[in-house]
Write an enzyme that holds these catalytic residues in place. Sequence first.
Site, PDB file in Angstrom:
ATOM      1  CB  THR A  94      -0.931  -0.009   1.226  1.00  0.00           C
ATOM      2  OG1 THR A  94      -1.805  -1.138   1.110  1.00  0.00           O
ATOM      3  CG2 THR A  94      -1.738   1.268   1.327  1.00  0.00           C
ATOM      4  CD  GLN A 151      -2.214 -11.107  -4.883  1.00  0.00           C
ATOM      5  OE1 GLN A 151      -1.910 -12.292  -5.001  1.00  0.00           O
ATOM      6  NE2 GLN A 151      -2.687 -10.611  -3.758  1.00  0.00           N
ATOM      7  CB  SER A 165       3.600  -6.448  -0.417  1.00  0.00           C
ATOM      8  OG  SER A 165       3.316  -6.625   0.948  1.00  0.00           O
ATOM      9  CB  THR A 208      14.238   3.869  12.338  1.00  0.00           C
ATOM     10  OG1 THR A 208      14.769   5.031  12.968  1.00  0.00           O
ATOM     11  CG2 THR A 208      15.117   2.663  12.646  1.00  0.00           C
ATOM     12  CB  CYS A 249     -11.246  -5.025   0.371  1.00  0.00           C
ATOM     13  SG  CYS A 249      -9.560  -5.146  -0.202  1.00  0.00           S
TER      14      CYS A 249
HETATM   15  C1  LIG Z   1      -2.099  -7.019  -0.909  1.00  0.00           C
HETATM   16  C2  LIG Z   1      -1.976  -6.151  -2.089  1.00  0.00           C
HETATM   17  C3  LIG Z   1      -1.533  -4.820  -1.967  1.00  0.00           C
HETATM   18  C4  LIG Z   1      -1.241  -4.193  -0.626  1.00  0.00           C
HETATM   19  O1  LIG Z   1      -0.121  -4.709  -0.019  1.00  0.00           O
HETATM   20  P1  LIG Z   1       0.061  -4.545   1.576  1.00  0.00           P
HETATM   21  O2  LIG Z   1       1.465  -4.934   1.828  1.00  0.00           O
HETATM   22  O3  LIG Z   1      -0.927  -5.480   2.214  1.00  0.00           O
HETATM   23  O4  LIG Z   1      -0.228  -3.115   1.906  1.00  0.00           O
HETATM   24  C5  LIG Z   1      -1.400  -4.071  -3.113  1.00  0.00           C
HETATM   25  N1  LIG Z   1      -1.693  -4.586  -4.324  1.00  0.00           N
HETATM   26  C6  LIG Z   1      -2.131  -5.846  -4.490  1.00  0.00           C
HETATM   27  C7  LIG Z   1      -2.418  -6.360  -5.851  1.00  0.00           C
HETATM   28  C8  LIG Z   1      -2.298  -6.668  -3.376  1.00  0.00           C
HETATM   29  O5  LIG Z   1      -2.738  -7.915  -3.540  1.00  0.00           O
END
Ligand SMILES: *Cc1c(COP(=O)(O)O)cnc(C)c1O
Length: 400
Positions: free
Chosen positions: A73, A182, A202, A240, A328
Site C-alpha cells: 500500500t 500478486q 510486498s 528508521t 476487502c
Molecule cells: C495485498 C496487495 C496490496 C497491498 O499490499 P500490503 O502490503 O498489504 O499493503 C497491493 N496490491 C495488491 C495487488 C495486493 O494484492
Amino acid sequence: MKEIYFDHAATTPMDKEVAELVFKYTTEYFGNPSSMHNFGQRMRSAVENARKQVAYAIGAKSVGEIAFCSGGTEANNMAILGAARANKQKGNHIITTAVEHHSVLTTCKRLANEGFELTILPVDKYGTVSVQDVVNAVTDKTILVSIMHANNEIGSIMPIAEIGKALKKLSNKIIFHTDAVQSIGKLPVNVDDLNVDILTISAHKIYGPMGVGAMYLRQGTWWQPIMYGGGQERRRRPGTENAPGIIGFGKAIELAMERQKEYVERLTKLRDKLVKMVFDRIPDVILNGHPTNRLSGHVSLCIKYIESEALMLYLNMQGIALSSGSACTSVSPEPSHVLAAIGVSREDANSAIRITLGKDNTDEEVERFVEALADIVSKLRAMSPVAKGDCSSCACEKCV
Ligand SMILES: *Cc1c(COP(=O)(O)O)cnc(C)c1O
C-alpha cells in the site's frame, strides 16, 4: 479438526527460515542501521544484503533503485503520488484501470481531487485491459500510467510488457508503474522485460513478514518523496527502517525465486483439479477471470443463489478459510469493483468466493474442501427461494 487455509492472496504464513532470520535480527542482533557502531553496522550490512536480494529477483541494475517501505500500500502511494507530483510541469494526465487494488485506485482518485486528470480504463470480461485502449487513452499531457501485473481478486494477468513497449514508443515523458504484489513469485517479474519504470511489491504475500514492501524506481526517473524526515533509503522513504522485516523480505524473495517453477506447476495442477471438482459437483457456478491465463493457485467463483458471507461462515465452522469476492469486503461492504468491472451482476457478485492456494496446500485439502462446499451449497440452496425458481418471496434484482 485440521484447519485449511485457502486465502494466500490475503496473506501467507511466514516461511520458517524467514522467521528464524527475523528472530535472529531482533534478539541476537539489533541496532539502528544508521548508527556508526558495530550494532548498527551489522544491521546495515544485512539490510543492504536484502536490497541486493530484491534487486536481483526483479532484474534491477542497481541496488540504488530499490527503496524499502511499509508494504504494498505504501509502495503504491509512493509510486503514484511521487511520480505525479514530481512531473506535473510536464502534464497532468494519469491513466489506470478499473480493477486496480484500492491502494492504487484511491490514490489516483485523490490526485484527481488535487487537479490531475484521471482516465480509468475498462477491462474485458476476463479482467484484462487492452494494449490498444491504453495507447488510445494517451494524450500529450499523460505523465503516468499505473496498471497492475496480476489481479488480487480474480487472478487475471495484464499484458504489462506489451503496454510498456507501446508506451515507450509513444512518448518519453510517461512513467509506467506496475503493482506486482500478486505476481512476484508466481510470474516472471523482470523490470526490463516488463518495460516498467516503477514496480511495487510486498513481503507478506510471498511468505515474508507483514509491514514490509519495496518500490523499484528506474534510475533517471523523475520522482519525489511523499514523506519528509531523515535521509534513509536515499531520501526516498524517511524513518528508521524495519530492518528485521527487510532482512526477512530479502530471504523470502530469494526463496520465492528458488521455488517458483515447482510452485507454479504444482499450484496450477491443484487449481485446475479444484475447479474441475467444483464444476463436476455443483451446478450453476461461474469461474471469474480467464480460465487459463490466470495466477496459479487462484480461483474466483460465483456460486449462484448463495450469499458468499453465509457460505464463508459455514466453511469457517469446518475450519476452512477463504475469502468472499475480495478480502476487502470485510471492511468495506460495497460489492467488489473488480467483479462489477468484468460485468458480474450485483446479485452474482454477492455469491463470489475467492480460493487462493499456497505452497503447503495438498490434494486432500482440496478434496475435503469441495466435499464441504458441495454439502453446504446444497443445504443453502434448498432454503433459497430463488434457487428453487420460486420468486414469490424474493427481492432480488430480477424479481423486483
Ligand atoms: C495485498 C496487495 C496490496 C497491498 O499490499 P500490503 O502490503 O498489504 O499493503 C497491493 N496490491 C495488491 C495487488 C495486493 O494484492
